[in-house]
Write an enzyme that holds these catalytic residues in place. Structure first.
Site, PDB file in Angstrom:
ATOM      1  N   TYR A  91       2.501  -1.153   4.781  1.00  0.00           N
ATOM      2  CA  TYR A  91       2.513  -2.254   5.747  1.00  0.00           C
ATOM      3  C   TYR A  91       2.365  -3.545   4.973  1.00  0.00           C
ATOM      4  O   TYR A  91       1.526  -3.653   4.073  1.00  0.00           O
ATOM      5  CB  TYR A  91       1.347  -2.085   6.732  1.00  0.00           C
ATOM      6  CG  TYR A  91       1.194  -3.212   7.736  1.00  0.00           C
ATOM      7  CD1 TYR A  91       2.092  -3.351   8.796  1.00  0.00           C
ATOM      8  CD2 TYR A  91       0.154  -4.122   7.624  1.00  0.00           C
ATOM      9  CE1 TYR A  91       1.942  -4.370   9.719  1.00  0.00           C
ATOM     10  CE2 TYR A  91      -0.005  -5.150   8.552  1.00  0.00           C
ATOM     11  CZ  TYR A  91       0.894  -5.272   9.598  1.00  0.00           C
ATOM     12  OH  TYR A  91       0.749  -6.282  10.515  1.00  0.00           O
ATOM     13  N   ASP A  93       2.445  -5.823  -3.323  1.00  0.00           N
ATOM     14  CA  ASP A  93       1.683  -6.426  -2.238  1.00  0.00           C
ATOM     15  C   ASP A  93       0.211  -6.072  -2.483  1.00  0.00           C
ATOM     16  O   ASP A  93      -0.223  -4.945  -2.226  1.00  0.00           O
ATOM     17  CB  ASP A  93       2.160  -5.871  -0.892  1.00  0.00           C
ATOM     18  CG  ASP A  93       1.379  -6.457   0.282  1.00  0.00           C
ATOM     19  OD1 ASP A  93       0.319  -7.060   0.044  1.00  0.00           O
ATOM     20  OD2 ASP A  93       1.824  -6.294   1.422  1.00  0.00           O
ATOM     21  N   LYS A 106      -6.617 -12.081   2.029  1.00  0.00           N
ATOM     22  CA  LYS A 106      -7.926 -11.470   2.296  1.00  0.00           C
ATOM     23  C   LYS A 106      -9.041 -12.007   1.386  1.00  0.00           C
ATOM     24  O   LYS A 106      -9.627 -13.040   1.688  1.00  0.00           O
ATOM     25  CB  LYS A 106      -7.813  -9.954   2.249  1.00  0.00           C
ATOM     26  CG  LYS A 106      -6.801  -9.450   3.320  1.00  0.00           C
ATOM     27  CD  LYS A 106      -7.038  -8.041   3.736  1.00  0.00           C
ATOM     28  CE  LYS A 106      -5.918  -7.492   4.596  1.00  0.00           C
ATOM     29  NZ  LYS A 106      -6.156  -7.505   6.010  1.00  0.00           N
TER      30      LYS A 106
END
Ligand code: HOZ
Length: 437
Positions: free
Chosen positions: A156, A251, A279
């Protein structure tokens, strides 16, 4: 009533409960949430509403306390509301909350990312991981002049159009890995392959190697639970990309600055062409970043032809929070601490499940418990997990004041605020819960 409730709900005569807020939310917010993973759809029931979060603890508006293993889905590596972050944000806000003009914190953040992440020579800030990935994909297409991209089943990368194809996280939890609203002609440019299957990727390159702009992956996939790359797999992907002139994008929105200061690429010794971050580098404020080889990054406007922009990009509050968090992690050598906490948790959970058909996987401070036998090395394996059993386990833990992500397909996170004593106590409770499976 807490200060937060008083200020946010000052027109309410009585303190709202989670249940009353949920009913109101369902009327005015689609599905009651601002991001689908929060809706408890994978486990059933109603989500609680948070009143405050401090250290490794969350308190809901009903006054119940939970030990949190979600950590706002990854950013809270020092736990919630660490003093260094609160101080940095408070102090910085006195000088202004947004400028849309270059500021010194942007330079500092860029220098720190380039110093710590081995492959990054230049970096640009965004406001979320999704935005970072969307920009990196556009840059890869612009820099190579090619259109096809390759991703991995169950990975994802935020809710980017081209990447919501066989996607993990909330899309997988809801059983909608291919989202509606994405033109078929765009989705057709995304090829997906199974993770840890180098032969499958080789076949894709033999068939359409000259069309592939980039291969994007989570080097440690953490959106279908958590599984690890097998020895030689990432090296094989790197080689295939180099041989065919395709860019390799890691990623590291979840793994960056979490598994190690240099992310998964440092641990596995791989040099991607581009890396996406988010994050942890935002300290709990909205941030993303993408960076990599200078010659590729210089294709971005205003130097090059690939347009990418953002009113709030490089926001001083977000950068102050992120810088304070990174500085504190370096000061306390937080990554070593997290590894020892993770190892402690792994030992106790593996002991608890040793005679059960369950599988616990961990790297550093990220973990996942699957309700099936291993090995779990790709999406197909992850989908063997008994999600009904997971839902029962989730609610049993919640009832005992332990908050795991409300989906089998999310990773758990530890923070430096989870003490060894806390983990010991949690292990005892989990051992009792697991004994029933
Ligand atoms: N970015 C997280 C991936 N597991 C989920 C957070 C969200 O979608 O709200």
């Amino acid at each position: 009533m807490s200060d937060l409730q008083r200020s946010a709900f000052s027109l309410q005569p009585a303190a709202p409960t989670s249940h009353s807020l949920w009913n109101r939310a369902l009327h005015r917010i689609p599905g009651g949430v601002n991001s689908p993973v929060r809706a408890f759809r994978g486990v059933g029931g109603e989500p609680f509403f948070v009143n405050k979060a401090q250290g490794c603890t969350i308190t809901d508006v009903d006054g119940r306390e939970y030990i949190d293993f979600v950590g706002t889905w990854g950013p809270a590596i020092l736990g919630h509301a660490p003093q260094v972050v609160i101080d940095a944000v408070t102090e910085t806000a006195k000088y202004g909350t947004s400028f849309g003009i270059p500021n010194a914190l942007e330079v500092k953040m860029a220098e720190i990312i380039c110093r710590m992440v081995p492959s990054v020579e230049k970096v640009r800030m965004t406001n979320s991981g999704t935005e970072a990935v969307m920009s990196a994909i556009r840059l890869a297409r612009g820099a190579t002049g090619r259109e096809r991209i390759v991703k991995f089943e169950g990975c994802y990368h935020g809710h980017v159009d081209s990447l919501l194809v066989k996607a993990g996280s909330g899309a997988l939890t809801l059983g909608q890995p291919d989202s509606a609203g994405i033109p078929a002609s765009l989705a057709a440019l995304t090829t997906t392959v199974s993770f840890n299957d180098l032969e499958a990727l080789k076949a894709v390159f033999s068939e359409s190697g000259q069309e592939i702009a980039c291969v994007i992956l989570e080097p440690v996939p953490a959106n279908a639970g958590l599984y690890l790359p097998e020895p030689g797999y990432l090296e094989g992907i790197r080689r295939l990309c180099s041989d065919h002139g395709a860019l390799l994008i890691f990623d590291e929105v979840m793994t960056g600055f979490r598994l190690d200061p240099g992310g998964a690429q440092e641990i596995y010794g791989i040099t991607p062409d581009l890396t996406t971050l988010g994050k942890v580098i935002g300290g709990g404020l909205p941030v993303g970043a993408f960076g990599g080889r200078a010659d590729i990054m210089d294709q971005l406007a205003p130097l090059g032809p690939v347009y990418q922009a953002g009113t709030l990009s490089g926001n001083p509050l977000a950068l102050a929070a992120g810088l304070a968090q990174l500085k504190e992690m370096e000061r306390i050598n937080g990554w070593a601490l997290l590894e020892s906490l993770g190892a402690q948790m792994e030992e106790s959970i593996k002991d608890a499940i040793k005679e059960k058909p369950l599988t616990f996987q961990r790297i550093g401070s990220m973990f996942c418990l699957y309700f099936c036998e291993g090995p779990i090395r790709n999406l197909e394996d992850a989908k063997r997990s008994d999600t009904a059993a997971f839902a029962r386990y989730f609610h049993a833990a919640l009832a005992q004041g332990i908050y795991f992500a409300p989906s089998q397909y999310e990773a758990g996170f530890l923070s430096t605020a989870h003490t060894s004593e806390t983990l010991e106590r949690i292990a005892q409770i989990m051992t009792q819960i697991i004994a029933k499976y």
